[in-house]
Design an enzyme around this catalytic site. Sequence first.
Site, PDB file in Angstrom:
ATOM      1  N   ASP A 165       9.231   2.757  -0.100  1.00  0.00           N
ATOM      2  CA  ASP A 165       8.182   3.402   0.671  1.00  0.00           C
ATOM      3  C   ASP A 165       8.359   2.983   2.125  1.00  0.00           C
ATOM      4  O   ASP A 165       7.939   1.899   2.536  1.00  0.00           O
ATOM      5  CB  ASP A 165       6.804   2.999   0.132  1.00  0.00           C
ATOM      6  CG  ASP A 165       5.679   3.690   0.893  1.00  0.00           C
ATOM      7  OD1 ASP A 165       5.976   4.366   1.902  1.00  0.00           O
ATOM      8  OD2 ASP A 165       4.512   3.536   0.490  1.00  0.00           O
ATOM      9  N   LYS A 189       4.090   8.801   9.041  1.00  0.00           N
ATOM     10  CA  LYS A 189       3.846   8.179  10.341  1.00  0.00           C
ATOM     11  C   LYS A 189       4.816   8.680  11.434  1.00  0.00           C
ATOM     12  O   LYS A 189       4.637   9.782  11.905  1.00  0.00           O
ATOM     13  CB  LYS A 189       3.804   6.661  10.192  1.00  0.00           C
ATOM     14  CG  LYS A 189       2.688   6.270   9.190  1.00  0.00           C
ATOM     15  CD  LYS A 189       2.222   4.848   9.201  1.00  0.00           C
ATOM     16  CE  LYS A 189       0.932   4.767   8.387  1.00  0.00           C
ATOM     17  NZ  LYS A 189       1.005   3.954   7.186  1.00  0.00           N
ATOM     18  N   TYR A 194       0.850  -1.190   0.000  1.00  0.00           N
ATOM     19  CA  TYR A 194       0.000   0.000   0.000  1.00  0.00           C
ATOM     20  C   TYR A 194       0.884   1.236   0.000  1.00  0.00           C
ATOM     21  O   TYR A 194       1.842   1.320   0.771  1.00  0.00           O
ATOM     22  CB  TYR A 194      -0.897  -0.001   1.241  1.00  0.00           C
ATOM     23  CG  TYR A 194      -1.806   1.207   1.363  1.00  0.00           C
ATOM     24  CD1 TYR A 194      -2.868   1.386   0.487  1.00  0.00           C
ATOM     25  CD2 TYR A 194      -1.606   2.154   2.360  1.00  0.00           C
ATOM     26  CE1 TYR A 194      -3.712   2.495   0.601  1.00  0.00           C
ATOM     27  CE2 TYR A 194      -2.442   3.266   2.483  1.00  0.00           C
ATOM     28  CZ  TYR A 194      -3.492   3.430   1.608  1.00  0.00           C
ATOM     29  OH  TYR A 194      -4.322   4.513   1.726  1.00  0.00           O
TER      30      TYR A 194
HETATM   31  C1  LIG Z   1       0.375   4.510   5.832  1.00  0.00           C
HETATM   32  C2  LIG Z   1       1.117   4.292   4.597  1.00  0.00           C
HETATM   33  C3  LIG Z   1       1.008   5.175   3.495  1.00  0.00           C
HETATM   34  C4  LIG Z   1       0.017   6.288   3.446  1.00  0.00           C
HETATM   35  O1  LIG Z   1       0.252   7.260   4.415  1.00  0.00           O
HETATM   36  P1  LIG Z   1      -0.970   8.219   4.843  1.00  0.00           P
HETATM   37  O2  LIG Z   1      -0.336   9.170   5.809  1.00  0.00           O
HETATM   38  O3  LIG Z   1      -2.016   7.347   5.434  1.00  0.00           O
HETATM   39  O4  LIG Z   1      -1.435   8.912   3.609  1.00  0.00           O
HETATM   40  C5  LIG Z   1       1.837   4.964   2.414  1.00  0.00           C
HETATM   41  N1  LIG Z   1       2.715   3.948   2.398  1.00  0.00           N
HETATM   42  C6  LIG Z   1       2.837   3.091   3.420  1.00  0.00           C
HETATM   43  C7  LIG Z   1       3.855   2.001   3.352  1.00  0.00           C
HETATM   44  C8  LIG Z   1       2.033   3.220   4.546  1.00  0.00           C
HETATM   45  O5  LIG Z   1       2.133   2.327   5.546  1.00  0.00           O
END
Ligand SMILES: *Cc1c(COP(=O)(O)O)cnc(C)c1O
Length: 435
Positions: free
Chosen positions: A242, A270, A145
Amino acid sequence: MAAYERSINAFIRAKRVIPGGVSSPVRAFKAVGGSPLFVRSAQGATFLDLDGREYIDYVMSWGPLILGHAPSAVVRAIQTSAARGTSYGMPTELESELAELVVSMVPSVERVRFVSSGTEATMAALRLARGFTGRAKVVKFAGCYHGHADAFLISAGSGALTNGVPDSPGVTKGTADDTIVVAYNDLAAVEAAFAVPENKGKIAAIVVEPYAGNMGLVLPKPGFLAGLREIATREGALLIFDEVMTGFRVARGGVQEREGILPDLTTLGKIIGGGLPVGAFGGRGEIMAQLSPEGPVYQAGTLSGNPLAMTAGIATLRSLNEELYADLDRLAARLVEGLAHVFTRYRVKHQVARAGSMVGFFFTDVPVVDLATAKTSDVSLYARFFHQMLARGVYFAPSQFEAGFLSAAHTEAHVEATLAAAEGAMDELMVEAAR
Ligand SMILES: *Cc1c(COP(=O)(O)O)cnc(C)c1O
């Protein structure tokens, strides 16, 4: 039911004016059934719901809260900062301070740009990769994701090696044509995607969660990340890690520090905001120099680099030291081993995974290496286990396909209480099954 009465009523109220009653879908408990808990307040490793019940929290806002809820250093920093103004739309030294911290901690990052969410970070990083390479396509992995930008809401279609299909109404076929989706941990599929003539010289980037945490926790096989690095370099594509979830979580410098593999671009989120909305993307200086206003690739944000958010990030990152990671490691190992022990004792087939304080478990006897194997998990058992744990004051993620998180505020007592609750939960499920 009565135990959750206020949360249930709050959900009914919310649903009238907010689609599904929530600001982000997984919060609605659709995957486990029932009505979501509404929070009154939180402190340390626990939160109180509206009905006044206390829970040990293993979701921790889905990852940001590595220091626990409301850590005093972060709360004080935010209070001091708020009194000086909450947004200026002009640069502050706070941005440079947080940027310097990120550059010093994350091995591949030479320069960094701040945004307000992980979604924005991945969206902008992809645009930058496209701008830098002059190519359009991106390779991503099923089950990874990267936020909700159109380019990433794509699944593998029948012609997966050349283009994907929209994973949501509203995502256009045109967008899907540029996203190639292959299985996680499948280097041969990545090679095959690059080998297709239609893709030759057209793939701008490979984007990957280096430890996948959004299909449950799925770790890379030995050589997978190194293989991606090799392919990207050979093909002139950028490798994007990511690390929105893993950054500052599995080590101070994220997966890239632990694995010693350097991506060209990294996305963060995060933990970097310490519980406030912050995202960031960074990487090699020559790539970052393409960003507006230094270069031609446009990216902007009214609240980007927000002083409150920067302050929370600085206070959080400054608190991360080797001792904290060692303590988290020990505690998370105890939790995962303890859960595996309980599942084994009750003869429940399972797989467990852990990376530092990221934890996961699946109810399957199939080793989980990608989305297809993750989906072999017994999600109905997960839902029942989730509700049994909830009734015993333990909050795991309301979906099988999410990672769990420990924080510096979690103690051995929390973990032992959790394992005792897991015993009780399994006992109850066995009694139910025998009925
Ligand atoms: C949470 C997450 C996102 C998205 O971040 P948001 O602040 O919710 O938009 C993107 N990539 C990874 C790996 C994530 O865990």
